[in-house]
Each structure stands twice: as structure tokens, then as C-alpha cells.
Scaffold this active site. Structure first.
Site, PDB file in Angstrom:
ATOM      1  N   HIS A 133       0.883  -1.179  -0.140  1.00 42.88           N
ATOM      2  CA  HIS A 133       0.045  -0.112   0.105  1.00 42.88           C
ATOM      3  C   HIS A 133       0.952   1.275   0.139  1.00 42.88           C
ATOM      4  O   HIS A 133       2.009   1.276   0.507  1.00 42.88           O
ATOM      5  CB  HIS A 133      -0.815   0.019   1.165  1.00 42.88           C
ATOM      6  CG  HIS A 133      -2.072   0.974   1.131  1.00 42.88           C
ATOM      7  ND1 HIS A 133      -1.648   2.234   1.621  1.00 42.88           N
ATOM      8  CD2 HIS A 133      -3.404   0.933   1.333  1.00 42.88           C
ATOM      9  CE1 HIS A 133      -2.840   2.736   1.427  1.00 42.88           C
ATOM     10  NE2 HIS A 133      -3.723   2.141   1.501  1.00 42.88           N
ATOM     11  N   ASP A 210       3.169  -3.897   8.292  1.00 42.80           N
ATOM     12  CA  ASP A 210       1.706  -3.378   7.736  1.00 42.80           C
ATOM     13  C   ASP A 210       0.498  -4.316   8.043  1.00 42.80           C
ATOM     14  O   ASP A 210       0.446  -5.425   7.244  1.00 42.80           O
ATOM     15  CB  ASP A 210       1.509  -2.856   6.376  1.00 42.80           C
ATOM     16  CG  ASP A 210       0.247  -2.349   5.973  1.00 42.80           C
ATOM     17  OD1 ASP A 210      -0.640  -2.292   6.790  1.00 42.80           O
ATOM     18  OD2 ASP A 210      -0.038  -1.703   5.005  1.00 42.80           O
ATOM     19  N   GLN A 213      -4.682  -5.405   7.120  1.00 40.33           N
ATOM     20  CA  GLN A 213      -5.535  -6.329   6.542  1.00 40.33           C
ATOM     21  C   GLN A 213      -5.488  -7.599   7.296  1.00 40.33           C
ATOM     22  O   GLN A 213      -6.013  -8.421   7.136  1.00 40.33           O
ATOM     23  CB  GLN A 213      -5.351  -6.300   5.291  1.00 40.33           C
ATOM     24  CG  GLN A 213      -5.469  -5.400   4.084  1.00 40.33           C
ATOM     25  CD  GLN A 213      -6.869  -4.783   4.172  1.00 40.33           C
ATOM     26  OE1 GLN A 213      -7.935  -5.546   4.774  1.00 40.33           O
ATOM     27  NE2 GLN A 213      -7.141  -3.308   3.985  1.00 40.33           N
ATOM     28  N   LYS A 236     -10.549  -0.193   9.866  1.00 42.37           N
ATOM     29  CA  LYS A 236     -10.575  -1.477   9.406  1.00 42.37           C
ATOM     30  C   LYS A 236     -10.830  -2.526   9.959  1.00 42.37           C
ATOM     31  O   LYS A 236     -11.297  -3.708   9.787  1.00 42.37           O
ATOM     32  CB  LYS A 236      -9.330  -1.640   8.605  1.00 42.37           C
ATOM     33  CG  LYS A 236      -9.109  -0.609   7.413  1.00 42.37           C
ATOM     34  CD  LYS A 236      -7.907  -0.916   6.692  1.00 42.37           C
ATOM     35  CE  LYS A 236      -7.315   0.219   5.580  1.00 42.37           C
ATOM     36  NZ  LYS A 236      -8.099   0.598   4.732  1.00 42.37           N
ATOM     37  N   CYS A 376      -4.632   1.991  -3.682  1.00 41.39           N
ATOM     38  CA  CYS A 376      -3.419   2.681  -2.953  1.00 41.39           C
ATOM     39  C   CYS A 376      -2.262   1.968  -3.221  1.00 41.39           C
ATOM     40  O   CYS A 376      -1.422   1.547  -2.474  1.00 41.39           O
ATOM     41  CB  CYS A 376      -3.764   3.114  -1.548  1.00 41.39           C
ATOM     42  SG  CYS A 376      -4.737   4.499  -1.522  1.00 41.39           S
TER      43      CYS A 376
END
Length: 421
Positions: A133, A210, A213, A236, A376
């Protein structure tokens, strides 16, 4: 994974899902962009704002004390949910802020404002992946430009999996930072964290994950993953906007210099110099996201009540149903259609002959909300020869019937536009 598919009867917990769109029941398949919020999250924020609203870590009055206690309880709840200790969680406005915080802190160390263990020299290397991302790419581009470091990237194979052989050759003695996503927000594939961490440790490099997700969809244990730092986003994972966090190993957070400075993060200040609080407070300058943190704690408790093993089990069932259906629709090309890999409920695809935005509008007219664009992640789309794709992503409230509604609607796209007839 359980032999009997897990199901959750939770739709009534999410008020927004009761509405219709264009006269059709809403099918929300855009949780990869932002998840919907259960009533308990909404209630937690409202309760704080109507009962205990006050600035935290300031004042000696009753409301200030109660607000501070709720705020720090939220830190303990969210950090525990993610397998960390309270002192290892820095509140931020989201993952993008958290990742920029790390990049700028390393830049400050390079400028002599922190321990040399984090300083970069010209020719040092920062390694990312082709799946990132922009939030975990552009901060490192900027840091490389400021310091003379070299940015290198681990490529993805045609099936969307990371080229781990290339990773082993890229991560070496000049590597100082390895920053990578746990789960691709485009492909839904779970990346090999343990393998990348092992390579980085051998090189003596800092690892930055990251987790946007993964934290909402997988059992997430920061300590067990072995990374040095991890960023996540509240909106999220069923939580409010404007809050997220940076998880860090205590020795790393202790040594990283602060990024933003000002109120809340100091011990003493004179007209000539300032001294800072210990981590995590030294990274929390200014007004904290108090109601948002409390709402995020409610989201963590909600997910914990469902059980993250069960959440992952359920979303894998949905993912398999969705992927199988997509493969049967003529003219649909799935990005990262790897077999035998761990995934979450995210699928991005291209419809031959129809622009992604037109696909999204067609689906929206039928009540199905999906994401369209480059998500993104422009370099990853370029890798697959695209400028945009359509992404469908699931959550705990998604049903089998909704997947079928989506697939049935998608099958009508190319006939509607007169493509492939």
C-alpha cells in the site's frame, strides 16, 4: 480449522446494514477499505462523550481522572487483543501516521537526534515489497531521498505470491529496514512473515509490518510474529475513524526518537530544551484520540467475543466461495490467483472489456458495494498490467447469500455492456 463452517448471526449488530440501496438490500463488500461498526462501538463513543468527556493526562478533576482511566484501559484492551503489552502501543490517527512516524523517527536518528543504531548512511538499503500500500511505500521513498539510502523491492510472482528467493538475495549486509505488508490489500494473500523476519534478523535490519488487513481477520500475536514494529488501523477492524496504532518492541520504542513534539509528551521544558516522556507517551504529542480509542477497545472486545480463530475460519469459507464463483465467470481475471496459500476474504479482479469504474457502478445499481481503482497500490497494479481493478472484501457480517448476490450481479456485467457476446 474446524470441520464445520463457522457462521455468525451478527448482522443485527450493525445498524447500517439494514438499509437499501437503489431499492435493493445493501450488500457491503468493501470492508478492505473501511469496515462497518457494530452498535457497541457506536455506543462506547457516545457514552464517553456524554458521560466522561474530558482531556486525558491533564487536570485533577473527576472527569479528567475518569477519561484518563478509560483511555488507558482502552490501550490495555487493544494491545492485549493484538498480543502486546500496553506500553508497546502508541496511539496514532491510523496506520499511515504510524508508518510515517517510524520513517521520520529514523530520519531524526540519522540527523543525530537519536541512537546511531537507527541512523542511515548513503548506500544503506531499505527493502519493501511490490505488494505495498502506498502508506508503506512512500514514507520509505521519502526517507531514502532524505538520507541517501537505496530503496529496493521484493517482486511478486505471476500468482501474486512474494518471490522469496529474490527476497533472500535482496536482504543483505547493507539492509537496515525491511518493511512489508502482512496481508496484501489487493491480493488477500498472507505473506511469509516468519521467513522475512528471519532474513531481516540475519542482516540486523529493523522489521516494520503493515497489519491493516491482518489484525481484523486473523489471530494476531505481535510478540509471536517477531517483528520490531507493526502498524494497524482502527476503522478497518470495526472501530472508529481517526485512530490506529503502532506496536513496537519495548527496546525499539525506547530508542526511537520522537517524530512530533509539543504538549503531552514532555517531562520538563525550558526555553532552551525539552526532555521527553518514555514510550509510548513520547510519541503522542497533542490531543489524543480519546473517544476513538475507547470505541476501538469496544471493537476489540467484540471481535474477541467472536473468537479470531472462528473469524478467520468464517472468512476463509467466504473467500473460497467467492473465488470459486469468480473463476466460473467468463472474462474475469483474478489478481493473485495463487492456490494453496493462506488468504483472507479479499479478491481483486479485472473484467475484460469493461473498466473497473463501470463494473463498480453496475454493481452499485444492484445494491452491491465494492471498491474500484488502484486501492492505493499502483505499483502492484502496474505489475499486472492494469491501472485499476475491482475489489470485493468480506467481514464478519458477510453472508453466503451476499456472496451469491454479488456473483450473480457480476455475471451480468459483460452482457450488459455488450462485451464478449
Amino acid at each position: 480449522m474446524s470441520s464445520t463452517p463457522t457462521t455468525f448471526d451478527v448482522r443485527a449488530d450493525f445498524p447500517i446494514l439494514s438499509q437499501t440501496v437503489h431499492g435493493t438490500p445493501l450488500v457491503y463488500l468493501d470492508s478492505g477499505a473501511t469496515s462497518q461498526k457494530p452498535q457497541v462501538v457506536l455506543d462506547a463513543e457516545v457514552d464517553f462523550l456524554t458521560r466522561a468527556n474530558s482531556a486525558v493526562h491533564r487536570g485533577a478533576h473527576t472527569l479528567a481522572g475518569e477519561a484518563t482511566e478509560l483511555f488507558e484501559d482502552a490501550r490495555a484492551t487493544v494491545s492485549g487483543f493484538l498480543g502486546a503489552r500496553p506500553e508497546q502501543l502508541v496511539w496514532t490517527s491510523g496506520a499511515t501516521f504510524a508508518l510515517n512516524l517510524v520513517a521520520y523517527a529514523i530520519g531524526n536518528a540519522t540527523a543525530g537526534r537519536g541512537p546511531s543504531r537507527f541512523a542511515l548512511a548513503p548506500g544503506d538499503e531499505i527493502v519493501v515489497t511490490e505488494t505495498e500500500h502506498h502508506a508503506n511505500l512512500i514514507p520509505w521513498q521519502e526517507l531514502a531521498a532524505r538520507t541517501g539510502a537505496v530503496l529496493r523491492s521484493i517482486p511478486v510472482r505471476d500468482d501474486g505470491t512474494l518471490d522469496t528467493d529474490a527476497a533472500a538475495s535482496l536482504i543483505g549486509e547493507r539492509t537496515r529496514v525491511v518493511a512489508f505488508t502482512h496481508v496484501s490489500n489487493v491480493l488477500g494473500i498472507v505473506n511469509p512473515v516468519a521467513e522475512l523476519v528471519a532474513l531481516a534478523r540475519t542482516a540486523g535490519a529493523l522489521t516494520v509490518l503493515d497489519a491493516c488487513q491482518s489484525a481484523p481477520h486473523l489471530p494476531f500475536d505481535f510478540d509471536a510474529l517477531g517483528v520490531d514494529l507493526a502498524a494497524f488501523s482502527g476503522h478497518k477492524m470495526l472501530g472508529p475513524y481517526g485512530v490506529g496504532g503502532l506496536l513496537g518492541r519495548s527496546d525499539v520504542l525506547d530508542d526511537l526518537p520522537p517524530f512530533l513534539t509539543g504538549g503531552s509528551m514532555v517531562t520538563t521544558v525550558t526555553l532552551d530544551e525539552a526532555h521527553f516522556l518514555a514510550a509510548p507517551q513520547k510519541f503522542e504529542a497533542g490531543t489524543q484520540p480519546v473517544s476513538q480509542a475507547i470505541g476501538l477497545a469496544a471493537a476489540a472486545r467484540y471481535l474477541e467475543g467472536l473468537g479470531m480463530d472462528a473469524v478467520h475460519d468464517r472468512e476463509r469459507t467466504l473467500e473460497r466461495r467467492m473465488m470459486a464463483g469468480l473463476r466460473e465467470i467468463e472474462g474475469v481475471r483474478i489478481l493473485g490467483d495463487a492456490s494453496g496459500v493462506e488468504r483472507v476474504g479479499i479478491a481483486s479482479f479485472d473484467v475484460e472489456g469493461v473498466h473497473a469504474h463501470d463494473v463498480g457502478q453496475f454493481l452499485d445499481d444492484r445494491g452491491v458495494a465494492v471498491r474500484v481503482g488502484h486501492h492505493c497500490a499502483k505499483p502492484l497494479h502496474a505489475r499486472f498490467g492494469l491501472t485499476a481493478s475491482v475489489r470485493a472484501s468480506t467481514s464478519v457480517f458477510t453472508t453466503d447469500d451476499e456472496i451469491d448476490v454479488f456473483l450473480d450481479a457480476l455475471a451480468g456485467v459483460r452482457p450488459f455492456f455488450g462485451v464478449g457476446a
